[in-house]
Design a protein around this motif. Sequence first.
Motif, PDB file in Angstrom:
ATOM      1  N   THR A 214       0.847  -1.189   0.000  1.00  0.00           N
ATOM      2  CA  THR A 214       0.000   0.000   0.000  1.00  0.00           C
ATOM      3  C   THR A 214       0.885   1.242   0.000  1.00  0.00           C
ATOM      4  OG1 THR A 214      -0.060   0.018   2.423  1.00  0.00           O
ATOM      5  CG2 THR A 214      -1.823  -1.184   1.281  1.00  0.00           C
ATOM      6  N   LYS A 217       2.439   1.800   3.408  1.00  0.00           N
ATOM      7  CA  LYS A 217       3.592   0.936   3.701  1.00  0.00           C
ATOM      8  C   LYS A 217       4.842   1.483   3.034  1.00  0.00           C
ATOM      9  CE  LYS A 217       6.308  -2.767   2.484  1.00  0.00           C
ATOM     10  NZ  LYS A 217       7.086  -3.111   1.296  1.00  0.00           N
ATOM     11  N   ASP A 256       2.104  -6.670   1.711  1.00  0.00           N
ATOM     12  CA  ASP A 256       2.053  -5.373   2.390  1.00  0.00           C
ATOM     13  C   ASP A 256       2.901  -5.394   3.663  1.00  0.00           C
ATOM     14  OD1 ASP A 256       1.212  -2.694   2.483  1.00  0.00           O
ATOM     15  OD2 ASP A 256      -0.357  -3.185   3.920  1.00  0.00           O
TER      16      ASP A 256
END
Length: 465
Positions: A214, A217, A256
């Motif tokens: 993401t 992240k 992620d």
Amino acid sequence: MNISSSMIVVQAEEGRLHGVACVTETPGYTGAGYVKGTSKDGDKLEVDMHVPEDGFYDLGIRFAVANGKGKCTNALLIDGSCYGYVMSRSTSGFVIEHQCAVYFKAGTHTITLLKAWDYGVDVDCFMLSPAQTPELSRSPRKLINPNASEATVGLWNYLNSNFGRRVITGQHTASGFLPAEEFDYIQKVTGKQPAIRGFDLLSYTHATETAEPTEHKLLEIAENKGSIESAIEWTNAYNGIVTLTWHWFAPTGGKDKTFYTQNTDFNLPIALTPETKEHELLLADMDAVAEQLKRLRDADVPVLWRPLHEADGAWFWWGAFGPEPCKQLWRLMYDRFTNLHQLNNLIWVWNSHVKDWYPGEGETDIDSCDIYAPSANYGPLRKPFEQVDALAGGKKLIALGENGSIPDPDQMMASRTPWLWYMTWGGGFVVDGKSTKDDQLRKVYSHPYCITLDLLPDWRRYGME
């Protein structure tokens, strides 16, 4: 705790019920029934208890959790201030649980159970009985690493000198660079800075590139990469104290943020088995982080080292397989960091209040837990303090490893809840004005009980004269 004639007992159904009701479904209750657990935001139960004279009292609650409800949680408020949480999985009927010691002035006081998350416990009654005044002092102890550096011993001496007397202010930041928005905001509002700065080592291991990353992240990884340099600057240029945590990306990868159990299939028991690939990767990550900690050691920067945090919650992979593998990992890390890598600049901070997870009194320096009170509630969090303090029988220094709202210093003093330090988590917990409002932030940073950056002495040589 048993109900006795000397106790002050108030039935739950005698209280003010908001979104909850008195029922008689489960046998074994006392009085006319019991109050069904909270289920919706805003649900709460309030009871008034009359206290005959000033003093400390043990607060007990008789409650039940039906099978299949999972973990039930209520915020425990006393006269509106958060003292912790009533948390339980299924029980065999009604049980009595000590909550904490509370200082009451003579008169009427309100006990509230407020919906926190999931469901709340079913409440039968509340009890008070006279208690001894909680002890604040601690006998001096030595660090668990007998070869700790002089500066680390100096920090240890300084921490010991403050326990029970003052609280050290702390603030985490996701950014590894100076300055950071949280510190800028605190400076703007209060004119001061925290004494402890928290950093994360999440970007320093081998498997930080993961599937399905993401934007958040990727931003965390990028911002975090200056943490070591900034930690050195924080101590050597500003005389600040450093604490480090480690959101450890799973050595075998995943998607992620792989420090979360749900995002990786990393198997800790296998990784603790020598001659497995997982074991090699586990050691490689520890060695990579050890090299970064050596940079701090070589710059004479002691570290309040808080790894494997919140393991008992099981949302991180190091807690996903229960307490025994986690404790084994703690011991492996201590041995490797201390004996192989000679990291004599670490003060080892355990981070859980749950007895089954505790590695042992002789295997930690400081014990801590992470507690987030409801937003803008500045209660002293006395219950989790007592839970952590009980792990080593009242012999250790106790810290608040993470928090949202900052406990009020006057309430900490009045309740004799001597957190050694607090560390407010980063981002919105300080800059949005919701967790700790600006007026309260100013109160904390100007309060004589609170140690800010400008009040720190030459702590690396403390007690060396």
